[in-house]
Design an enzyme around this catalytic site. Structure first.
Site, short mmCIF file in Angstrom:
data_model
loop_
_atom_site.label_atom_id
_atom_site.label_comp_id
_atom_site.label_asym_id
_atom_site.label_seq_id
_atom_site.Cartn_x
_atom_site.Cartn_y
_atom_site.Cartn_z
N CYS B 106 1.47 -0.88 0.16
CA CYS B 106 0.30 -0.03 -0.29
C CYS B 106 0.54 1.17 0.40
O CYS B 106 1.03 1.51 1.05
CB CYS B 106 -0.60 0.13 1.37
SG CYS B 106 -1.81 -2.14 1.69
N ALA B 107 1.33 1.60 -0.79
CA ALA B 107 2.55 2.34 -1.37
C ALA B 107 2.78 3.88 -1.53
O ALA B 107 3.31 4.44 -0.84
CB ALA B 107 3.09 1.60 -2.50
N PRO B 109 1.26 7.63 -0.66
CA PRO B 109 2.49 8.89 -1.44
C PRO B 109 2.78 8.08 -1.76
O PRO B 109 4.15 8.89 -2.45
CB PRO B 109 1.58 9.89 -1.24
CG PRO B 109 1.27 10.42 0.55
CD PRO B 109 1.00 8.40 0.34
N GLY B 110 4.08 7.00 -0.84
CA GLY B 110 5.70 6.88 -0.91
C GLY B 110 6.40 7.62 -0.19
O GLY B 110 7.73 7.33 -0.66
N ASP B 130 -0.28 0.49 -4.62
CA ASP B 130 -1.57 0.79 -4.29
C ASP B 130 -2.38 0.52 -6.04
O ASP B 130 -2.49 0.97 -6.66
CB ASP B 130 -1.48 2.44 -5.03
CG ASP B 130 -2.03 3.18 -3.18
OD1 ASP B 130 -1.43 2.95 -2.20
OD2 ASP B 130 -3.13 3.64 -3.81
N ASP B 157 -5.32 -4.41 -6.37
CA ASP B 157 -5.46 -4.55 -5.36
C ASP B 157 -4.88 -5.50 -4.39
O ASP B 157 -4.73 -6.92 -4.71
CB ASP B 157 -7.83 -5.26 -5.57
CG ASP B 157 -7.78 -5.40 -3.83
OD1 ASP B 157 -7.07 -5.86 -2.58
OD2 ASP B 157 -8.85 -5.59 -4.03
N ASP B 177 1.52 -1.08 4.97
CA ASP B 177 1.38 0.21 5.75
C ASP B 177 -0.44 -0.20 5.66
O ASP B 177 -0.59 0.52 4.62
CB ASP B 177 2.39 0.97 5.32
CG ASP B 177 1.64 1.93 6.33
OD1 ASP B 177 1.86 1.84 7.50
OD2 ASP B 177 1.42 3.68 6.10
N CYS B 230 -1.73 3.39 11.24
CA CYS B 230 -1.00 4.97 12.59
C CYS B 230 -2.73 4.28 12.98
O CYS B 230 -2.96 5.61 13.11
CB CYS B 230 -1.25 5.69 11.31
SG CYS B 230 -2.49 6.29 9.27
#
Lengths: 176, 302
Positions: B106-107, B109-110, B130, B157, B177, B230
């Site tokens: 789930c990269a 915005p990097g 993503d 996905d 993540d 998070c």
């Protein structure tokens, strides 16, 4: 193969590895690895061995990417390494990010800017510049933290240095 | 109801925790070692008169004195990347090595993807995935600005990620993540607490479990998977890892992290989790003056 973005035989939907030399070329108009390495060497004096660990790929019309990992050829992904060079036009144009990444190895056609001219370049502004060098695409660089650091690609013609820093990368920065 | 009220009995030093959650976060950047060194980046900031303090746990993370430092020359050169301090943890936990095959599932915005590339010395093959085209464009822009060249970007996905496009058998390491309810980002964006609902959390859990399961399946025996969020919600953290410990061949690894963390919980809301979940990490805002985070490290097939 579909015509993709308009270049015959070039499928704009996938990444195709550049042929090693013109003898290996199957897609008309596609740049070769040899030509790409020669171009960086001729134009900027960046030694070909700089790119020994990299492969070069075309996706879309003349957009060349450089990639350091492993991938099958062709490969249908959204991005492969970084955009590197625009070919299939009269004058090949290096990408800003590629020049920032590899431009430190350049030994010619580097235009050094200091103070306000460097800030103007980063803002994307064109400026008069007295420079005794070749017309065409140049690497604009300035002194940062004790060394010369490439900022991006300039186009030098008629005594003018045009900034080609893309809008999304332009910044209003103080004079150093 | 403030969702943080749920954690009254869970979080040690709860009052201090709540007070910390109300304070804004300092602005932090990570030095991009693909393009420069920490020393040179600091020299460039000094030359420009930008005030900063290095964090005490990671010399490549700098806290700016001013909350919004704007841009500066080292940023223009791609030497710096704005990244919340605590979000530098999962890449350190994953510990990727130069030359390896690594997936960031789930990269976008990097921030973590480009940190992984730097830890790999920009060698090997890093795949950043993503499922959202707009977010992928941010990922590509950031990776290019930072000079990352070992990254292939895919749009799939992550719950049923296919290795076919890259023709790989397995990854050495995978970072998950996961999309989450983001409670831990409340210091940066207090709106997340106003918009929080249990329904939203319930919807995320299925996605989180699906992505983590697939990540374990795609990792070679002995390889590493890191799961991070998070958020503080045990439903999205320990409960997800506990589910995957049962469903797939993997175990929790006790990994030392350079921040002060609290152990993962083993019971919550009437449910009991595997005892090894205490070896996962909860990061609370009042411990290190950061955002909130959760991080679990798994070893596959061992």
């Amino acid at each position: 193969m579909s015509d993709g973005d308009g270049a015959p035989g070039n499928d704009g939907g996938q990444f195709d590895r550049l042929p090693a030399t013109s003898e290996d070329r199957e897609v008309p108009g596609r740049a070769t690895r040899e030509e790409v390495l020669d171009w960086w060497d001729d134009r900027f004096g960046i030694p070909p061995e700089t790119f020994d660990d990299y492969s070069f790929w075309e996706k879309g019309k003349g957009k060349i990417w450089c990639f350091r990992g492993e991938a099958p050829d062709p490969v249908d992904v959204e991005g492969l390494g970084m955009t590197f060079l625009r070919t299939r036009q009269e004058h090949w144009k290096p990408a800003t990010n590629a020049v920032q990444r590899f431009g430190r190895g350049a030994s010619k056609n580097v235009v050094e800017l200091s103070g306000e001219p460097a800030s103007r370049f980063a803002r994307g502004e064109d400026q008069e510049h007295d420079w005794d060098g070749d017309w065409g695409y140049v690497i604009a660089a300035h002194d940062l933290a004790g060394d010369l650091e490439p900022m991006g690609v300039g186009l030098y013609v008629y005594g003018e240095l045009r900034s080609t820093v893309p809008k999304g990368r332009q910044e209003d920065l103080p004079e150093l | 109801m403030n969702p943080l009220d749920r954690y009254d009995d869970l979080v040690p030093g709860y009052e201090a925790f709540r007070e910390a959650c109300d304070r804004p976060l300092p602005s932090v950047v990570r030095v991009n070692t693909i393009k420069t060194t920490v020393e040179r980046a600091r020299e460039a900031l000094d030359a420009e008169g930008v005030g900063y303090e290095p964090t005490d746990w990671h010399d490549g993370l700098l806290r700016f004195d001013d909350h919004s430092p704007g841009t500066n020359w080292p940023y223009f050169h791609g030497w710096l990347h704005g990244q919340e301090e605590v979000s530098a943890l999962p890449a350190l936990a994953l510990d990727p090595r130069p030359g390896e095959r690594v997936l960031d599932a789930c990269a976008a915005p990097g921030s973590k993807t480009s940190q992984l590339a730097a830890l790999m010395d920009d060698t090997g093959t890093l795949v950043g995935n993503d499922n959202n085209l707009g977010r992928l464009s941010a990922l590509r822009h950031n990776a290019e600005r930072l000079g990352v060249t070992n990254l292939a970007v895919t749009r799939q996905d992550a719950r049923n990620y296919s290795l076919k496009p890259m023709q790989m058998d397995a990854f050495d390491r995978v970072l998950v993540d996961a999309p989450c309810s983001c409670e831990g980002t409340c210091r940066k964006n207090p709106d997340v607490l106003d918009q929080w609902t249990m329904d939203h959390v319930q919807g995320l859990i299925g996605v989180q479990k699906g992505i983590l399961r697939r990540a374990v399946q795609m990792t070679r025996e002995g390889g590493t998977v890191v799961y991070s969020t998070c958020t503080f919600a045990p439903e999205e953290n320990e409960a997800v890892v506990d589910y995957v410990l049962d469903a797939e061949d993997c175990r929790v690894v006790d990994r030392d992290l350079p921040l002060q963390t609290d152990p993962g919980v083993t019971d919550w809301d009437g449910e009991t989790f595997d005892a090894s979940l205490t070896d996962t990490h909860r990061v609370y805002p009042h411990r290190n003056d950061t955002g909130g985070f959760y991080c679990a490290t798994l070893e596959v097939g061992a």
